[in-house]
Design a protein around this motif. Structure first.
Motif, short mmCIF file in Angstrom:
data_model
loop_
_atom_site.label_atom_id
_atom_site.label_comp_id
_atom_site.label_asym_id
_atom_site.label_seq_id
_atom_site.Cartn_x
_atom_site.Cartn_y
_atom_site.Cartn_z
N ALA A 1 18.13 18.91 23.14
CA ALA A 1 19.45 18.29 23.28
C ALA A 1 20.51 19.39 23.35
O ALA A 1 20.40 20.39 22.64
CB ALA A 1 19.72 17.39 22.08
N ASP A 2 21.50 19.20 24.20
CA ASP A 2 22.54 20.22 24.41
C ASP A 2 21.92 21.59 24.66
O ASP A 2 22.38 22.61 24.17
CB ASP A 2 23.49 20.30 23.20
CG ASP A 2 24.39 19.09 23.12
OD1 ASP A 2 24.60 18.46 24.17
OD2 ASP A 2 24.86 18.78 22.02
N ASP A 3 20.86 21.59 25.42
CA ASP A 3 20.07 22.80 25.56
C ASP A 3 20.64 23.72 26.64
O ASP A 3 20.54 24.94 26.54
CB ASP A 3 18.62 22.40 25.93
CG ASP A 3 17.72 23.61 25.99
OD1 ASP A 3 17.67 24.33 24.99
OD2 ASP A 3 17.10 23.82 27.04
N GLY A 4 21.23 23.14 27.65
CA GLY A 4 21.66 23.94 28.79
C GLY A 4 22.91 24.76 28.50
O GLY A 4 23.50 24.67 27.43
N SER A 5 23.28 25.55 29.48
CA SER A 5 24.51 26.32 29.35
C SER A 5 25.71 25.38 29.46
O SER A 5 25.61 24.31 30.07
CB SER A 5 24.58 27.36 30.47
OG SER A 5 23.49 28.23 30.40
N LEU A 6 26.80 25.80 28.89
CA LEU A 6 28.04 25.05 29.03
C LEU A 6 28.38 24.95 30.52
O LEU A 6 28.31 25.94 31.24
CB LEU A 6 29.14 25.78 28.29
CG LEU A 6 30.46 25.06 28.11
CD1 LEU A 6 30.28 23.86 27.20
CD2 LEU A 6 31.49 26.00 27.51
N ALA A 7 28.72 23.75 30.96
CA ALA A 7 28.97 23.56 32.39
C ALA A 7 30.27 24.23 32.82
O ALA A 7 31.33 23.95 32.25
CB ALA A 7 29.02 22.07 32.70
N VAL A 8 30.18 25.11 33.76
CA VAL A 8 31.37 25.74 34.34
C VAL A 8 31.33 25.42 35.83
O VAL A 8 30.38 25.78 36.52
CB VAL A 8 31.37 27.27 34.13
CG1 VAL A 8 32.57 27.89 34.82
CG2 VAL A 8 31.37 27.60 32.65
N PRO B 1 15.75 20.76 11.10
CA PRO B 1 16.50 20.10 12.19
C PRO B 1 16.68 21.00 13.41
O PRO B 1 16.61 20.54 14.55
CB PRO B 1 17.85 19.77 11.55
CG PRO B 1 17.60 19.75 10.09
CD PRO B 1 16.52 20.77 9.85
N GLY B 2 16.88 22.30 13.16
CA GLY B 2 17.04 23.23 14.28
C GLY B 2 15.78 23.34 15.10
O GLY B 2 15.83 23.41 16.33
N ALA B 3 14.62 23.38 14.40
CA ALA B 3 13.36 23.44 15.12
C ALA B 3 13.17 22.19 15.97
O ALA B 3 12.73 22.25 17.12
CB ALA B 3 12.22 23.60 14.13
N GLN C 1 15.58 20.35 17.10
CA GLN C 1 16.57 20.43 18.18
C GLN C 1 16.05 21.29 19.33
O GLN C 1 16.22 20.97 20.50
CB GLN C 1 17.88 20.99 17.59
CG GLN C 1 18.67 21.95 18.45
CD GLN C 1 19.41 21.25 19.56
OE1 GLN C 1 19.43 20.03 19.60
NE2 GLN C 1 20.00 22.00 20.45
N GLN C 2 15.35 22.38 18.97
CA GLN C 2 14.76 23.23 19.99
C GLN C 2 13.69 22.48 20.77
O GLN C 2 13.56 22.62 21.98
CB GLN C 2 14.11 24.47 19.34
CG GLN C 2 15.11 25.52 18.91
CD GLN C 2 15.57 26.37 20.08
OE1 GLN C 2 16.48 25.97 20.79
NE2 GLN C 2 14.96 27.52 20.28
#
Lengths: 417, 338
Positions: free
Chosen positions: B31-38, B22-24, B26-27
């Motif tokens: 999905a949810d690949d970017g940095s956390l939005a700040v 599943p991790g492969a 996901q890579q």
């Protein structure tokens, strides 16, 4: 005799890992179900203290400009802000960038270190001699603070008990490769859950050396940073708690950083942290355990915080002990199973806490798809354990030979345009 | 090696590798690949919502003809009318948002959506609005209701028993009527009750000291009437500042803090439990209560030149005449009482 010692070692490993397991389980439950304590970052205050922002830089030409731009764009009264840009023996043009910013903005004060010894702690000590600001914030050159960050962090000091404050570090380059993904997950677990839970539970949140700050007067009182320290942040944390000061954590004071993109850079970084951390353990653990300023729970947290870089060598020793016992024919099957079970538990809930703590952080951050990468984090444990163990061996060497460790900065991976 | 053994080994390898699949994926999917939005541009400030709305409405005023109707702020299915002045009759309702170049008035029991007026806004008795922004003062009648937020340039007066949504802010005086409920208030100052009360003696209170001071650590502490303490106080228990006493520093308590009548504190008051400022008590710094913050009649926090914050982890209660120069934050709701 040998069998007895090896068995005792295994029992110790199991006990220590169980203790860390319980600790991180409590932290996660506190973060999910407990009352969340906030620092005073949402306070409105017209009467802000004078602030010095220290940016130590050694060969940071690729990132220095962006960092200084972000700092100068921050929302803070211009007459109360000064930026001490410290060019620490750079040879890559960092000095020219600093000089350019100083020429165009009076708030920037350039400091060029050439003769003194190189290193972050030393650079900070020198810079502290050039400011009289009440509050000092420290940012590494690869950090880009947002406009409201200074106000949020400084607000923590309305509480006279607070000697230092720490914000949340968020990797900017998380999507670069598998390593950066995994490090982003570790950071999320470490800040979103671990630091916040320690703040919730009134234990010992840690000052992390960047995206944080302290009262200048307090640092003077503590004698500044030890220039030999590789983990000057952990050292300051220990000194503050020994003197009865507290450290505030502001989970909403977020700032981007760059995490290592190469496994070799990550290895060296962990090794350095381990080396510096274990030095602080040697110098401050006993003092922290004896200080009347801390409660029993806080002393326990201090021991486990400082001991966290001892666990991987302990575990590796446990593996070797188990192998030796097996070869000696003295490892009962049930003991082997129990050991394996505890190692799995430690990985799941313990210090590196891939499953429980990181997964909780990802869900809280709204990035739950990353949970699928948890097995990779689990598989990274041997890598972490080995680099930390090398740092531990370095620290022993430092102690035995009275050796002065040399500061090595983490390699930047790319220009941050 | 027998075939059976090979199968067992292959099965074992498959089981070991299975969790990584599943991790492969996901890579690969990212999905949810970017940095956390700040949001680096965000600055926490009490009037953020009002200022954002004004910035968005400015383009509409510049480009839309009078009495024009435009999609509103990108929200699907919602429109705004751009008008000169606007009045809503008693009991009537308006679904569109209203952007008025001059004034806006909603008569009693009227119901409106989002309102922004470059002039004055009046909301009649029992009228309700979703959001409300005004550039030249605002007046809310008794039992008026703002569902989300209210932001006013100038002074804002609310009648009794108003509901002030998530946030009510004004650049001038924010006068909050008795019985009103709120979550966040900002004003210069916020005054509870129906009228401004003159608090004499402001000038005599010393400015907050800025230097690091020696800390006074105690278990529980009662400061006698008219006594003066020239230190910060850190107490493991409760602190009571006696009538007319003066603390020239901050008070931090792991219990509750009670500042009795006409006493004053030049620094901050921070308590793990409750903070109570009795009649006429003054605090020049912030008041942070882990549970309830209660300001009795004519108690005051902050000074006209330095906005401060009153925050109640549970709630905030303001009695008539209580005054806060700055921000009032009631995490679980606040109210104004007689």
């Amino acid at each position: 005799m040998a069998v007895g010692l090896l068995t005792a070692w295994l029992v110790l490993v199991v006990l220590v890992m169980s203790a860390y397991t319980i600790r991180h389980w409590i932290f996660t439950l506190s973060r999910v179900y407990g009352r969340q304590r906030s620092s005073f970052g949402d306070a409105c205050d017209d009467d802000l203290p004078t602030l010095a922002v220290l940016v130590p830089m050694h060969d940071e030409a690729r990132v220095a400009g962006k960092c200084l731009e972000a700092i100068l764009a921050a929302e803070y009264p211009a007459d109360r802000l000064e930026v001490l840009a410290i060019d620490d023996h750079s040879r890559d043009g960092t000095g020219e960038i600093v000089a350019e910013f100083a020429a165009r903005d009076r708030r920037v004060r350039p400091l060029v270190l050439a003769g003194e010894e190189r290193g972050k702690a030393q650079a900070l000590n020198v810079a502290l001699g050039y400011t009289k600001a009440e509050i000092v914030l420290v940012f590494d050159a690869d950090y880009t603070p947002g406009r409201g960050l200074f106000r949020s962090l400084v607000s923590a000091f309305v509480d006279p008990r607070v000697g230092a404050v720490m914000g949340r570090v968020v990797p900017r380059n998380a999507s670069r490769n598998l390593l950066t993904h995994l490090l982003a997950m570790e950071r999320a677990g470490g800040y979103q859950v671990d630091q916040q839970a320690r703040f919730n539970l009134r234990l010992l949140p840690q000052y992390g050396g960047t995206v944080g700050g302290f009262r200048r007067g307090v640092l003077e009182e503590l004698g500044g940073f030890d220039p030999r320290a590789l983990a000057e942040d952990t050292e300051l944390t220990a000194k503050l708690y020994r003197r009865g000061w507290s450290i505030a954590y502001d989970n909403r004071a977020e700032c981007y950083e760059e995490v290592p993109e190469a496994w070799s850079a990550r290895f060296r970084q962990l090794r350095r942290w381990s080396r510096g951390h274990n030095r602080v353990l040697r110098e401050h653990l006993w003092g922290l355990l004896r200080t009347p300023e801390l409660s029993f729970a806080q002393r326990l947290d201090a021991a486990m915080l400082l001991g966290s870089y001892l666990v991987p060598p302990l575990v590796i020793g446990g593996w070797l002990a188990a192998l030796a016992l097996f070869l000696l024919g003295a490892l009962p099957v049930y003991a082997g199973v129990a050991l394996a079970f505890c190692v799995v538990l430690y990985n799941a809930f313990g210090n590196f806490a891939p499953v429980y703590q990181v997964a909780t952080a990802e869900v809280l951050d709204g990035t739950s798809s990353r949970v699928l990468l948890l097995p990779y984090l689990f598989a990274m444990f041997p890598f972490n354990a080995w680099s930390v163990t090398e740092g531990f061996i370095d620290a022993i060497g430092d102690t035995l030979k009275n050796r002065h460790a040399r500061w090595e900065k983490t390699a930047r991976s790319e220009a941050q345009a | 090696m027998s075939a059976a053994e090979m199968w067992i080994i292959a099965l074992f390898a498959l089981l070991v590798l299975l969790p990584f699949v599943p991790g492969a994926l996901q890579q690969a999917i990212n999905a949810d690949d970017g940095s956390l939005a700040v949001d680096g541009a965000y600055v926490r400030e009490p009037r953020f919502l009002g200022r954002s709305m004004r910035a968005l409405a400015r383009a509409a005023f510049d480009t839309v003809a009078p009495d024009g109707r435009i999609p509103f702020l990108g929200r699907r299915g919602e429109f705004a009318r751009v008008v000169e002045s606007f009045e809503v009759g008693a009991g009537a309702g308006v679904d569109d948002a209203v952007l008025a170049r001059r004034s806006f008035r909603a008569r009693s029991d009227a119901s409106v959506s989002d309102v922004y007026a470059r002039g004055r806004v009046v909301l009649g008795e029992g009228a309700s609005a979703r959001t409300l922004a005004a550039d030249d003062g605002a007046e809310l009648g008794a039992h008026a209701r703002v569902e989300r937020w209210l932001d006013v340039e100038g002074a804002c007066t609310t009648g009794a028993f108003c509901v002030l949504g998530r946030s009510a802010s004004a650049s001038g005086v924010l006068l909050v009527g008795e019985g009103s409920s709120f979550e966040r208030l900002f004003g210069r100052p916020v005054v509870a009750g129906g009228a401004l009360i003159d608090l004499s003696g402001d000038d005599g209170v010393p400015e907050p000291p800025t230097a690091l001071r020696e800390r006074l650590s105690v278990e529980t502490l009662t400061i006698g009437a008219n006594e003066t303490i020239a230190n910060d106080i850190v107490a493991n228990g409760d602190v009571v500042v006696g009538h007319g006493a003066s603390v020239r520093g901050s008070i931090t308590s792991y219990g509750s803090v009670r500042v009795l009548g006409f006493a004053n504190v030049s620094g901050n008051v921070i308590a793990e439990r409750d903070v109570t400022l009795e009649r006429g008590a003054r605090v020049l710094g912030h008041c942070f209560a882990g549970r309830d913050a209660v300001l009795w009649n004519a108690a005051a926090v902050g000074t006209p030149g330095a906005a401060k914050t009153v925050r109640g982890g549970a709630g905030v209660t303001l009695a008539a005449g209580a005054r806060v120069h700055g921000w009032v934050i009631a995490e679980h709701g606040g109210q104004v009482v007689p």
